[in-house]
Scaffold this motif. Sequence first.
Motif, PDB file in Angstrom:
ATOM      1  N   PHE A   1      16.221  10.170   4.222  1.00  9.81           N
ATOM      2  CA  PHE A   1      15.550  10.458   4.255  1.00  9.81           C
ATOM      3  C   PHE A   1      14.249  11.068   5.104  1.00  9.81           C
ATOM      4  CE2 PHE A   1      16.018   6.681   0.994  1.00  9.81           C
ATOM      5  CZ  PHE A   1      15.482   7.882  -0.430  1.00  9.81           C
ATOM      6  N   GLY A   2      15.403  11.590   6.242  1.00  6.33           N
ATOM      7  CA  GLY A   2      14.315  12.008   7.289  1.00  6.33           C
ATOM      8  C   GLY A   2      13.579  11.346   8.399  1.00  6.33           C
ATOM      9  N   TYR A   3      13.736   9.953   8.386  1.00  2.74           N
ATOM     10  CA  TYR A   3      13.376   9.052   9.233  1.00  2.74           C
ATOM     11  C   TYR A   3      13.787   8.583   9.781  1.00  2.74           C
ATOM     12  CZ  TYR A   3       9.049   9.766   5.155  1.00  2.74           C
ATOM     13  OH  TYR A   3       8.561  10.199   4.612  1.00  2.74           O
ATOM     14  N   GLY A   4      12.676   8.174  11.432  1.00  5.30           N
ATOM     15  CA  GLY A   4      13.742   7.311  12.110  1.00  5.30           C
ATOM     16  C   GLY A   4      13.288   6.102  12.913  1.00  5.30           C
ATOM     17  N   LEU A   5      13.201   5.712  14.401  1.00  4.52           N
ATOM     18  CA  LEU A   5      13.365   3.517  14.053  1.00  4.52           C
ATOM     19  C   LEU A   5      11.853   3.784  13.537  1.00  4.52           C
ATOM     20  CD1 LEU A   5      15.316   1.649  15.564  1.00  4.52           C
ATOM     21  CD2 LEU A   5      13.479   2.375  17.588  1.00  4.52           C
ATOM     22  N   MET A   6      10.858   4.291  14.438  1.00  5.26           N
ATOM     23  CA  MET A   6       9.253   3.818  13.556  1.00  5.26           C
ATOM     24  C   MET A   6       9.504   3.367  12.126  1.00  5.26           C
ATOM     25  SD  MET A   6       8.104   2.951  16.374  1.00  5.26           S
ATOM     26  CE  MET A   6       6.907   2.273  15.864  1.00  5.26           C
ATOM     27  N   PHE A   7      10.396   4.420  11.366  1.00  5.31           N
ATOM     28  CA  PHE A   7      10.135   4.047   9.610  1.00  5.31           C
ATOM     29  C   PHE A   7      11.176   2.388   9.268  1.00  5.31           C
ATOM     30  CE2 PHE A   7      11.246   4.792   5.860  1.00  5.31           C
ATOM     31  CZ  PHE A   7      10.372   5.101   5.015  1.00  5.31           C
ATOM     32  N   LEU A   8      11.799   2.350  10.436  1.00  7.40           N
ATOM     33  CA  LEU A   8      12.456   1.149  10.149  1.00  7.40           C
ATOM     34  C   LEU A   8      12.033   0.184  10.308  1.00  7.40           C
ATOM     35  CD1 LEU A   8      15.843   0.190   9.971  1.00  7.40           C
ATOM     36  CD2 LEU A   8      16.134   0.414  12.004  1.00  7.40           C
ATOM     37  N   ILE A   9      11.499   0.117  11.097  1.00  2.71           N
ATOM     38  CA  ILE A   9      10.592  -0.722  11.721  1.00  2.71           C
ATOM     39  C   ILE A   9      10.075  -1.166  10.701  1.00  2.71           C
ATOM     40  CG2 ILE A   9       9.070  -2.053  13.342  1.00  2.71           C
ATOM     41  CD1 ILE A   9      10.465  -0.425  15.728  1.00  2.71           C
ATOM     42  N   GLY A  10       9.218  -0.401  10.347  1.00  2.00           N
ATOM     43  CA  GLY A  10       8.208  -0.319   9.254  1.00  2.00           C
ATOM     44  C   GLY A  10       8.451  -0.655   7.870  1.00  2.00           C
ATOM     45  N   PHE A  11      10.118  -0.377   7.407  1.00  2.00           N
ATOM     46  CA  PHE A  11      10.549  -0.813   6.485  1.00  2.00           C
ATOM     47  C   PHE A  11      10.958  -2.028   6.700  1.00  2.00           C
ATOM     48  CE2 PHE A  11      14.705  -1.156   4.395  1.00  2.00           C
ATOM     49  CZ  PHE A  11      14.195  -0.750   3.376  1.00  2.00           C
ATOM     50  N   LEU A  12      11.709  -2.881   7.371  1.00  2.00           N
ATOM     51  CA  LEU A  12      11.814  -3.933   7.848  1.00  2.00           C
ATOM     52  C   LEU A  12      10.461  -5.561   8.136  1.00  2.00           C
ATOM     53  CD1 LEU A  12      14.612  -4.157  10.747  1.00  2.00           C
ATOM     54  CD2 LEU A  12      15.102  -4.084   8.493  1.00  2.00           C
ATOM     55  N   VAL A  13       9.301  -5.203   8.561  1.00  2.26           N
ATOM     56  CA  VAL A  13       8.208  -5.272   8.088  1.00  2.26           C
ATOM     57  C   VAL A  13       7.305  -5.395   6.612  1.00  2.26           C
ATOM     58  CG1 VAL A  13       6.018  -5.943   9.638  1.00  2.26           C
ATOM     59  CG2 VAL A  13       7.742  -5.462  11.237  1.00  2.26           C
ATOM     60  N   LEU A  14       7.303  -4.509   6.379  1.00  2.00           N
ATOM     61  CA  LEU A  14       6.877  -4.742   5.076  1.00  2.00           C
ATOM     62  C   LEU A  14       7.249  -3.407   3.633  1.00  2.00           C
ATOM     63  CD1 LEU A  14       3.457  -2.644   7.035  1.00  2.00           C
ATOM     64  CD2 LEU A  14       3.515  -5.433   6.192  1.00  2.00           C
ATOM     65  N   ASN A  15       8.634  -4.386   3.672  1.00  2.00           N
ATOM     66  CA  ASN A  15       9.266  -3.917   2.786  1.00  2.00           C
ATOM     67  C   ASN A  15       8.762  -3.475   1.471  1.00  2.00           C
ATOM     68  OD1 ASN A  15      11.674  -3.072   1.734  1.00  2.00           O
ATOM     69  ND2 ASN A  15      13.379  -5.120   1.757  1.00  2.00           N
ATOM     70  N   PRO A  16       7.272  -4.122   1.395  1.00  3.49           N
ATOM     71  CA  PRO A  16       7.289  -4.004  -0.250  1.00  3.49           C
ATOM     72  C   PRO A  16       6.915  -2.178  -0.322  1.00  3.49           C
ATOM     73  CG  PRO A  16       6.745  -6.613   0.125  1.00  3.49           C
ATOM     74  CD  PRO A  16       7.576  -5.922   0.990  1.00  3.49           C
ATOM     75  N   ILE A  17       6.237  -2.655   0.541  1.00  6.81           N
ATOM     76  CA  ILE A  17       5.537  -1.263   0.578  1.00  6.81           C
ATOM     77  C   ILE A  17       5.745   0.148   0.711  1.00  6.81           C
ATOM     78  CG2 ILE A  17       3.511  -0.081   2.092  1.00  6.81           C
ATOM     79  CD1 ILE A  17       2.112  -3.048   2.585  1.00  6.81           C
ATOM     80  N   PHE A  18       6.682   0.044   1.988  1.00  9.87           N
ATOM     81  CA  PHE A  18       8.420   0.677   1.918  1.00  9.87           C
ATOM     82  C   PHE A  18       9.285   0.906   1.374  1.00  9.87           C
ATOM     83  CE2 PHE A  18       6.359   0.396   5.896  1.00  9.87           C
ATOM     84  CZ  PHE A  18       6.027   2.064   6.868  1.00  9.87           C
TER      85      PHE A  18
END
Length: 72
Positions: free
Chosen positions: A55-72
């Motif tokens: 989707f064109g995102y990096g490591l910070m998006f992955l961290i957000g994806f793991l921590v705030l999974n329902p939002i992402f």
Amino acid sequence: MGIEGWKAFIPVYDVYLMCEYLIGAHKGWMCVLTFIPIVGTIVTLYLYFKLCQSFGYGLMFLIGFLVLNPIF
């Protein structure tokens, strides 16, 4: 991805399709690795990272994806 949405509701098949799409053709065998306890965690993190990259995102998006999974 060009795959019908109903296939996401089949429990193991959706992981298989994600492995094939993100890693490449005929790499769906990595789906089996997700069911091994410690290796599965590492493979799942790798798949999530590849998903963020697609989707064109990096490591910070992955961290957000793991921590705030329902939002992402």
